[in-house]
Design an enzyme around this catalytic site. Structure first.
Site, mmCIF file in Angstrom:
data_model
loop_
_atom_site.group_PDB
_atom_site.id
_atom_site.type_symbol
_atom_site.label_atom_id
_atom_site.label_comp_id
_atom_site.label_asym_id
_atom_site.label_seq_id
_atom_site.Cartn_x
_atom_site.Cartn_y
_atom_site.Cartn_z
ATOM 1 N N HIS A 198 21.532 74.034 -46.586
ATOM 2 C CA HIS A 198 21.803 75.105 -45.461
ATOM 3 C C HIS A 198 20.627 76.106 -45.553
ATOM 4 O O HIS A 198 20.148 76.406 -46.488
ATOM 5 C CB HIS A 198 22.992 75.952 -45.690
ATOM 6 C CG HIS A 198 23.401 76.780 -44.873
ATOM 7 N ND1 HIS A 198 22.844 78.066 -44.574
ATOM 8 C CD2 HIS A 198 24.383 76.761 -43.881
ATOM 9 C CE1 HIS A 198 23.376 78.641 -43.464
ATOM 10 N NE2 HIS A 198 24.321 77.782 -42.988
ATOM 11 N N CYS A 236 21.727 74.719 -39.195
ATOM 12 C CA CYS A 236 22.531 75.951 -38.680
ATOM 13 C C CYS A 236 21.913 76.629 -37.720
ATOM 14 O O CYS A 236 20.605 77.360 -37.989
ATOM 15 C CB CYS A 236 22.722 76.666 -40.187
ATOM 16 S SG CYS A 236 23.707 78.477 -39.709
ATOM 17 N N HIS A 265 26.014 73.691 -37.954
ATOM 18 C CA HIS A 265 26.733 74.922 -37.883
ATOM 19 C C HIS A 265 26.278 75.177 -36.380
ATOM 20 O O HIS A 265 25.159 75.391 -36.244
ATOM 21 C CB HIS A 265 26.253 75.853 -38.892
ATOM 22 C CG HIS A 265 26.935 75.617 -40.238
ATOM 23 N ND1 HIS A 265 26.588 76.447 -41.366
ATOM 24 C CD2 HIS A 265 27.752 74.764 -40.776
ATOM 25 C CE1 HIS A 265 27.337 76.156 -42.504
ATOM 26 N NE2 HIS A 265 27.874 74.916 -42.104
ATOM 27 N N ASP A 312 30.789 78.622 -36.015
ATOM 28 C CA ASP A 312 30.462 79.269 -37.181
ATOM 29 C C ASP A 312 31.251 80.792 -36.961
ATOM 30 O O ASP A 312 31.949 80.866 -36.440
ATOM 31 C CB ASP A 312 28.907 79.203 -37.484
ATOM 32 C CG ASP A 312 28.473 79.567 -39.005
ATOM 33 O OD1 ASP A 312 29.295 79.725 -39.812
ATOM 34 O OD2 ASP A 312 27.119 79.313 -39.141
ATOM 35 N N HIS A 313 30.195 81.718 -37.585
ATOM 36 C CA HIS A 313 31.110 83.061 -37.785
ATOM 37 C C HIS A 313 31.459 83.333 -36.137
ATOM 38 O O HIS A 313 30.696 83.135 -35.198
ATOM 39 C CB HIS A 313 29.944 84.091 -38.201
ATOM 40 C CG HIS A 313 29.164 83.509 -39.223
ATOM 41 N ND1 HIS A 313 28.093 84.055 -39.426
ATOM 42 C CD2 HIS A 313 29.494 82.675 -40.161
ATOM 43 C CE1 HIS A 313 27.594 83.350 -40.806
ATOM 44 N NE2 HIS A 313 28.333 82.684 -41.180
ATOM 45 N N TYR A 326 34.747 85.103 -40.819
ATOM 46 C CA TYR A 326 35.640 83.676 -40.663
ATOM 47 C C TYR A 326 37.204 84.314 -40.384
ATOM 48 O O TYR A 326 38.069 83.713 -40.971
ATOM 49 C CB TYR A 326 35.523 83.379 -42.072
ATOM 50 C CG TYR A 326 34.251 82.563 -42.382
ATOM 51 C CD1 TYR A 326 34.122 81.114 -41.803
ATOM 52 C CD2 TYR A 326 33.236 83.249 -42.810
ATOM 53 C CE1 TYR A 326 33.009 80.449 -42.038
ATOM 54 C CE2 TYR A 326 31.967 82.385 -43.164
ATOM 55 C CZ TYR A 326 31.998 81.412 -42.690
ATOM 56 O OH TYR A 326 30.732 80.400 -42.687
HETATM 57 C C1 DNO Z 1 27.842 81.584 -44.135
HETATM 58 C C2 DNO Z 1 27.652 80.101 -44.638
HETATM 59 C C3 DNO Z 1 26.984 80.005 -45.982
HETATM 60 C C4 DNO Z 1 26.926 78.554 -46.393
HETATM 61 C C5 DNO Z 1 25.991 78.493 -47.581
HETATM 62 C C6 DNO Z 1 26.091 77.005 -48.087
HETATM 63 O O1 DNO Z 1 28.555 81.677 -43.539
HETATM 64 O O2 DNO Z 1 27.179 79.340 -43.727
HETATM 65 O O3 DNO Z 1 27.532 80.704 -46.849
HETATM 66 O O4 DNO Z 1 28.004 78.064 -46.685
HETATM 67 O O5 DNO Z 1 24.738 78.973 -47.508
HETATM 68 O O6 DNO Z 1 25.621 76.822 -49.330
#
Ligand code: DNO
Length: 348
Positions: A198, A236, A265, A312-313, A326
């Protein structure tokens, strides 16, 4: 493409029953953060979680993540012991049929924000990062911020780690990452697991920490450290998005054609004029932020991406409380939007 959703397990206020009711969601992305960092994740623990997910008609698609012990990232002599444990966890997940492992190599802090409650013009609340604001946060305040996935270091541990990394250069982190990958990738290959790093989030050093995975060139260098499909990427968009020099559709095509993207992501950010990498998180739709989400999904379609992605978020909307970034509501809107884009693109 499989659209997945992150679920933090039994203590997550978002339940599998909730997730199951979002029509496009088929896969679950989960982790075992109650197991102390560095310890082996037992096979039975993984199987129990898998069973629970499958009981809800969903699939355990990705393990996100197994945090990498600080001794490995900083290159301490004790790292071999932790790497051996890491390898054992990979073997266990492979045996349990979980094939994708998302991880990161960010020293001390995983994703970092300076404000967890920034009010947007529509009354929703989002996470944001502004370099100046972060500088004004002291370590004590930060240790209490506790974003999901952070290793729960105490205030004293944080101080010690931050001090230690002041003498570690980015090149040393690169060589520590190479050392780690040279040991774990052969194990992953044998276990039928692919590793998906990531990117650093935000894509810039925070608190003077050496962070390295923050550009297209860095991802390219990563893939060249060990020439194996098992040495791949979590692309991401939200982490790389604040770096306006990253052409995301181009990166998806480049790494996708090489078979190195194992997980996506997909989220939007709104770059802010206050600083080079400053941004606030935005709703997933293109019009809410700086990224063209259609072009991103189109690039995935062009590489015929068959793997998992996840919204994602999310922002906090409709009075929802819960884990920063989340909650259920805005991420579900994101999932539906991404599914809509995808259907329209691939039916053309
Ligand atoms: C945050 C996530 C990160 C991700 C880590 C993977 O929202 O995208 O915490 O899970 O960096 O190791």
């Amino acid at each position: 493409m499989e659209i997945t959703f992150r679920w933090y397990g039994e203590n997550d206020p978002v339940t599998l029953e909730n997730i199951k009711q979002v029509p496009v969601l088929k896969g679950i992305v989960t982790s075992f953060f109650d197991i102390p960092i560095g310890d082996v994740i037992p096979y039975e623990t993984i199987i129990d979680r898998k069973r629970k997910i499958e009981e809800h008609g969903l699939r355990f698609s990705v393990l996100e993540s197994i945090n990498v012990h600080e001794d490995i990232k900083s290159g301490k002599p004790t790292r071999d012991k932790w790497i051996a444990n890491y390898c054992e966890s990979i073997r266990n997940m492979g045996k349990a049929g979980i094939k994708i492992l998302c991880y990161n190599f960010m020293p001390v802090f995983d994703w970092t924000r300076s404000d967890l409650n920034r009010e947007l013009s529509d009354g929703s609340h989002a996470l944001s990062y502004q370099a100046k604001e972060l500088q004004s946060l002291n370590i004590e305040k930060l240790s209490k911020m506790d974003l999901p996935a952070w290793v729960p270091y105490s205030f004293d541990e944080l101080k010690q780690w931050l001090a230690l990394y002041q003498n570690i250069s980015e090149e040393t982190i690169w060589s520590n990452l190479a050392y780690f990958l040279k040991k774990v990738i052969p194990v992953a290959e044998e276990a039928g697991v692919v590793m998906a790093i990531h990117p650093d989030d935000p894509p810039v050093s925070v608190f003077g920490l050496p962070r390295i995975i923050r550009s297209f060139e860095a991802l390219k260098r990563l893939t060249e450290l060990v020439d194996s499909k098992a040495n791949g990427i979590t692309l991401c968009s939200g982490s790389l998005g604040p770096n306006k020099n990253v052409d995301l559709p181009k990166a998806i095509r480049y790494f996708g054609e090489k078979g190195r993207i194992h997980f996506g992501h997909v989220r939007n950010v709104n770059r802010l004029p206050s600083g080079e990498f400053d941004f606030h998180e935005a709703a997933h739709v293109s019009s809410s932020g700086s990224l063209d989400m259609y072009e991103i999904m189109k690039a995935y379609a062009d590489i015929n991406f068959q793997g998992p992605i996840r919204p994602d978020h999310g922002r906090k909307i409709w009075g929802e409380t819960g884990l920063p970034g989340y909650g259920l509501f805005d991420r579900s809107l994101g999932a539906m939007y991404l599914a809509g884009l995808w259907e329209a693109i691939i039916k053309k």
